[in-house]
Motif scaffolding. Structure first.
Motif, short mmCIF file in Angstrom:
data_model
loop_
_atom_site.label_atom_id
_atom_site.label_comp_id
_atom_site.label_asym_id
_atom_site.label_seq_id
_atom_site.Cartn_x
_atom_site.Cartn_y
_atom_site.Cartn_z
N LEU A 36 -10.57 -0.95 -14.72
CA LEU A 36 -9.40 -0.19 -15.16
C LEU A 36 -9.68 0.52 -16.49
O LEU A 36 -9.24 1.66 -16.69
CB LEU A 36 -8.19 -1.13 -15.28
N VAL A 46 -4.32 5.80 -12.31
CA VAL A 46 -4.41 4.64 -11.42
C VAL A 46 -3.00 4.29 -10.96
O VAL A 46 -2.14 3.94 -11.78
CB VAL A 46 -5.05 3.44 -12.15
N ARG A 51 -4.05 -0.39 -8.80
CA ARG A 51 -4.12 -1.41 -9.86
C ARG A 51 -3.94 -2.81 -9.26
O ARG A 51 -4.69 -3.73 -9.58
CB ARG A 51 -3.05 -1.14 -10.92
N THR A 55 -6.73 -5.76 -9.48
CA THR A 55 -6.44 -7.02 -10.18
C THR A 55 -6.23 -8.18 -9.23
O THR A 55 -6.40 -9.34 -9.63
CB THR A 55 -5.21 -6.87 -11.10
#
Length: 83
Positions: A36, A46, A51, A55
């Motif tokens: 990121l 993003v 995202r 993650t």
């Protein structure tokens, strides 16, 4: 109070497995943050979906591949182009 269980080989093995899992999770979180960060430095937007996918990934090999692609991908979605 008998504390022999905590010194037993099985207990030690369980603690070691827990440590290894924690370290792997920490590496995955760090790689996700790095991906990121690179995209941000490159000025690439993003989306929340991308995202979340980054993650939420716990596979270090996958994240390492995405990290390499983050250096040259034309978009955030481009990280996943080979999948």
């Amino acid at each position: 109070m008998d504390l022999s269980f905590y010194k037993a080989p099985l207990s030690e093995e369980i603690r070691n497995e827990g440590r290894a899992e924690g370290q792997a999770e920490g590496r995955a979180e760090s790689r996700a943050e790095d991906i990121l960060f690179i995209l941000e430095l490159r000025g690439i937007a993003v989306s929340e979906d991308v995202r979340g996918r980054i993650t939420g990934c716990g596979d270090n090999e996958t994240l390492l591949g995405w990290l390499a692609r983050a250096l040259t991908a034309p978009s955030a979605e481009g990280l996943f182009s080979d999948e």
